[in-house]
Enzyme design. Sequence first.
Site, PDB file in Angstrom:
ATOM      1  N   CYS A 403       2.436  21.919  12.822  1.00 11.53           N
ATOM      2  CA  CYS A 403       1.994  20.614  13.883  1.00 11.53           C
ATOM      3  C   CYS A 403       0.538  20.513  14.082  1.00 11.53           C
ATOM      4  O   CYS A 403       0.041  19.669  14.570  1.00 11.53           O
ATOM      5  CB  CYS A 403       2.965  20.966  15.082  1.00 11.53           C
ATOM      6  SG  CYS A 403       4.338  19.805  14.977  1.00 11.53           S
ATOM      7  N   ASP A 433       9.596   7.908  22.403  1.00 12.89           N
ATOM      8  CA  ASP A 433      10.512   8.799  21.686  1.00 12.89           C
ATOM      9  C   ASP A 433      10.234   8.844  20.152  1.00 12.89           C
ATOM     10  O   ASP A 433       9.909   7.804  19.602  1.00 12.89           O
ATOM     11  CB  ASP A 433      12.313   8.369  22.071  1.00 12.89           C
ATOM     12  CG  ASP A 433      12.638   8.812  23.268  1.00 12.89           C
ATOM     13  OD1 ASP A 433      12.831  10.070  23.481  1.00 12.89           O
ATOM     14  OD2 ASP A 433      12.703   8.017  24.283  1.00 12.89           O
ATOM     15  N   ASP A 434      10.623   9.867  19.917  1.00  9.58           N
ATOM     16  CA  ASP A 434      10.326   9.887  18.251  1.00  9.58           C
ATOM     17  C   ASP A 434      11.441   9.433  17.228  1.00  9.58           C
ATOM     18  O   ASP A 434      10.942   9.248  16.047  1.00  9.58           O
ATOM     19  CB  ASP A 434       9.888  11.507  17.860  1.00  9.58           C
ATOM     20  CG  ASP A 434       8.746  12.079  18.484  1.00  9.58           C
ATOM     21  OD1 ASP A 434       7.886  11.261  18.640  1.00  9.58           O
ATOM     22  OD2 ASP A 434       8.859  13.068  18.650  1.00  9.58           O
ATOM     23  N   ASP A 450      10.087  13.618   9.758  1.00  6.78           N
ATOM     24  CA  ASP A 450       9.216  14.556  10.281  1.00  6.78           C
ATOM     25  C   ASP A 450       8.706  15.520   9.012  1.00  6.78           C
ATOM     26  O   ASP A 450       9.584  15.516   8.096  1.00  6.78           O
ATOM     27  CB  ASP A 450       9.587  15.559  11.485  1.00  6.78           C
ATOM     28  CG  ASP A 450       8.336  15.814  12.424  1.00  6.78           C
ATOM     29  OD1 ASP A 450       7.137  15.849  11.936  1.00  6.78           O
ATOM     30  OD2 ASP A 450       8.681  15.612  13.646  1.00  6.78           O
ATOM     31  N   GLY A 523      16.607  12.979  -1.623  1.00  4.05           N
ATOM     32  CA  GLY A 523      15.269  13.145  -1.222  1.00  4.05           C
ATOM     33  C   GLY A 523      14.233  12.810  -2.327  1.00  4.05           C
ATOM     34  O   GLY A 523      14.617  11.915  -3.101  1.00  4.05           O
ATOM     35  N   HIS A 524      13.033  13.194  -2.090  1.00  2.66           N
ATOM     36  CA  HIS A 524      12.108  12.720  -2.997  1.00  2.66           C
ATOM     37  C   HIS A 524      11.035  13.828  -3.067  1.00  2.66           C
ATOM     38  O   HIS A 524      10.565  14.537  -2.049  1.00  2.66           O
ATOM     39  CB  HIS A 524      11.293  11.455  -2.629  1.00  2.66           C
ATOM     40  CG  HIS A 524      10.260  10.964  -3.511  1.00  2.66           C
ATOM     41  ND1 HIS A 524      10.662  10.206  -4.609  1.00  2.66           N
ATOM     42  CD2 HIS A 524       8.941  11.175  -3.351  1.00  2.66           C
ATOM     43  CE1 HIS A 524       9.449  10.085  -5.258  1.00  2.66           C
ATOM     44  NE2 HIS A 524       8.473  10.725  -4.654  1.00  2.66           N
ATOM     45  N   ASP A 608      11.622  17.030  22.547  1.00  2.00           N
ATOM     46  CA  ASP A 608      11.312  18.313  21.952  1.00  2.00           C
ATOM     47  C   ASP A 608       9.705  18.658  21.843  1.00  2.00           C
ATOM     48  O   ASP A 608       9.065  17.458  21.838  1.00  2.00           O
ATOM     49  CB  ASP A 608      11.707  18.540  20.292  1.00  2.00           C
ATOM     50  CG  ASP A 608      11.247  17.542  19.435  1.00  2.00           C
ATOM     51  OD1 ASP A 608      10.834  16.496  20.210  1.00  2.00           O
ATOM     52  OD2 ASP A 608      11.326  18.034  18.260  1.00  2.00           O
TER      53      ASP A 608
END
Length: 722
Positions: A403, A433-434, A450, A523-524, A608
């Site tokens: 982060c 909010d995320d 994320d 996914g990628h 969080d």
Amino acid sequence: MYSPPLPATKDVVLIGGGHAHALVLLKWGMRPLPGARLTLINPGPTAPYSGMLPGFVAGHYQRQDLDIDLVKLARFCGARLILGAADGLDPQARLVNVPGRAPIAYDFASIDVGITSEMPDLPGFATHGVPAKPLGTFASSWEAFRSDQGRSDPAHIAVIGGGVAGAELVLAMAHALSRQGRLGQATLIDSGPVLGQASPEVAKRLRRAFSEHRVSLVENTGVDRVEPGLIHLSDGREVLSDFTTGAAGARPHDWLAGAGLTLHQGFVTVDETLQSSDPNVFAVGDCAHLGFSPRPKAGVYAVRQAPILYHNLRARLTADPLRRYRPQKDYLKLISMGRKEALGDRFGLQFSGALVWGWKNRIDQAFMEQFRHLPQMEQVKLPAEHTYDLPEALGDKPMCGGCGAKAGRGALRAALTALTPLQRQDVTALPGDDAALVQTGGVQQVITTDHLRGLVLDPVVMARIAAVHALGDIWAMAAAPQVATANLILPRLTPALQQRTLSEIMSSAGEIFHAAGADIVGGHTSIGDELSIGFTVTGLCPSAPVTLAGAQPGDVLILTKPLGSGVIMAAEMAGAAKGDWVAAALTRMCQPQGAAARILSGAHAMTDVTGFGLAGHLLGLCEASGLAAQVDLAAVPLMQGAAELSAGGIRSSLFEENRAIAPGLPRGAEADLLFDPQTAGGLLAAIAPETADKVLKQLQDAGYSAARIGSLTSGTAELHLI
Ligand SMILES: Cc1cc2nc3c(=O)[nH]c(=O)nc-3n(C[C@H](O)[C@H](O)[C@H](O)COP(=O)(O)OP(=O)(O)OC[C@H]3O[C@@H](n4cnc5c(N)ncnc54)[C@H](O)[C@@H]3O)c2cc1C
């Protein structure tokens, strides 16, 4: 001209952080080999240096004086460090097994795991005795015994095994307890004569030291069993002992028996090139048997093998000729004698006293100095011509991972205001909010994404942290994780290494999502300059989601994880964090929060704590709920080492931007940690005061270092320290 990072093509795996491997890593860091990817496997973040162990036992050195910090060493040479004990090797598949993770693939491996002094055939020793080897476990047990002031005086100790190592240990232990005024009985026990293998003059001088230190000898007598406080001898006598140590002989690690390599009495047989029966696997130090010229087990051989191993591992990688190792016939033995006195023995000559101790101390300190002051990571060298503000943008330290590598709150807010307003009826805006709330056929679903720039080189640990981090937004809304897709950037690797890395990422992230009740469905993946792992996650809300809005005046603030991951990982990059602190911080980051979220599901508001730090996320909650917050700084839990590093001026790359949101708050080592960006940080919940104690206890019982850190009051959205 821009030169992209070079691809990795071969995996070199070093099993054990013994003396030889530590020196190989040191040399490798000074001269990396492009194309080679290094891994070190060791049970803990440090490896003790045997030469200084007796001095530590006697109280002349602190624990950190004899520990080689493998986290710093690994960072210096760009190796990934896996904290775990290997328990299997498959030379055909070229895999090393470490419990708790997928097998680790290698092209070339080397084993330097030392020996053990366990005595499995001696009843009671496994529970009431402490083997001298592994040294790290022994050192920790002795430190706990020596500093336990609550023990009844006097203290009795005994060492089983009357060789030189046993003699050094019993003298050191007796000296330490004498200095504390606690020495009761000190006994050295051997089934044969004590110092039977040593020269008569060495034995004579050490025997004199035994009587000076009030060490009793039990010779030519076996041990029947060990009990708490007592050793039963084979002739019926009993020896008082509150701390019983075993230094009798060298036992190979059991797992080597199943490693598919040629062994001699359990030790890996190597030839002059230090290769085992499988040329892709080397072995060095005490765990190796020099089939061509056997030698006793002594650290001096491990040290002398290091340059040959370094050369030969590289030679296998570059297809150059290998070198031969020729062990010396004799070597200088410097034996500690309790006080700051030592006995030297070489070529049949003996010399002892305080000067010899001083000489030994200088040799040992010089060995350790190599590991204490590792060169720092080089700063980017700017070309002569560049934009005038480039140095300021670059900063004076390397960019953090996790982060700490996120865009600041200010930049993000400005960009988000440019978004067009929501047009869909089935999407609910949740300012601040995320995760977004989506209505799908009567079901409430939250969705979030994320991703993290790698903060450690181990893809397994990185994937666990990234999964816990991405799930944080879902857990913070008290939603049930449902499904995830992965977004990966891998560094340049050959297809074989890509496959190894991808398998490690997907299997370890898969375990976290599976345990959280979610599945990874796709996914990628793309290739870039460095590892980056992210997930898009959805969750289902059986009832109204918990958001940032909804907190009430009087609510208690509860935080489920300690702060400090940003500062610790920034220090780790600069080689300034202790290995123990880094290992503990990574364990915290890997801790899932599903159970905590369930316990906190009745919260009035929740978030969080991640990139903006506790202060940034708390302020977001205050703004959404229209309240002010009182934070009790002394009650905020901190990771081990965080306050010390913060006081030393270490800050994460994102700190200044985070700090700018509350310029009125006082500065200081601990106050600044409120702005430390957290990776996979804790949940911050606003709880009704009447339930706070019960909820806190439930969280602590579930294994969270949760704390009550303040409360919310009416007023404008501001933070106040109390
Ligand atoms: C009290 C005492 C004093 C001594 N003093 C001296 C001295 O003055 N001079 C001297 O030459 N020798 C001395 N020795 C001998 C010396 O300790 C050893 O010869 C030396 O430590 C051997 O080094 P090594 O590289 O083989 O492994 P070690 O130093 O034993 O290191 C092995 C490493 O491997 C790790 N490990 C263990 N199992 C695993 C696993 N399954 N997977 C991954 N990692 C693993 C351990 O945690 C450790 O970090 C002494 C021994 C004792 C007991």
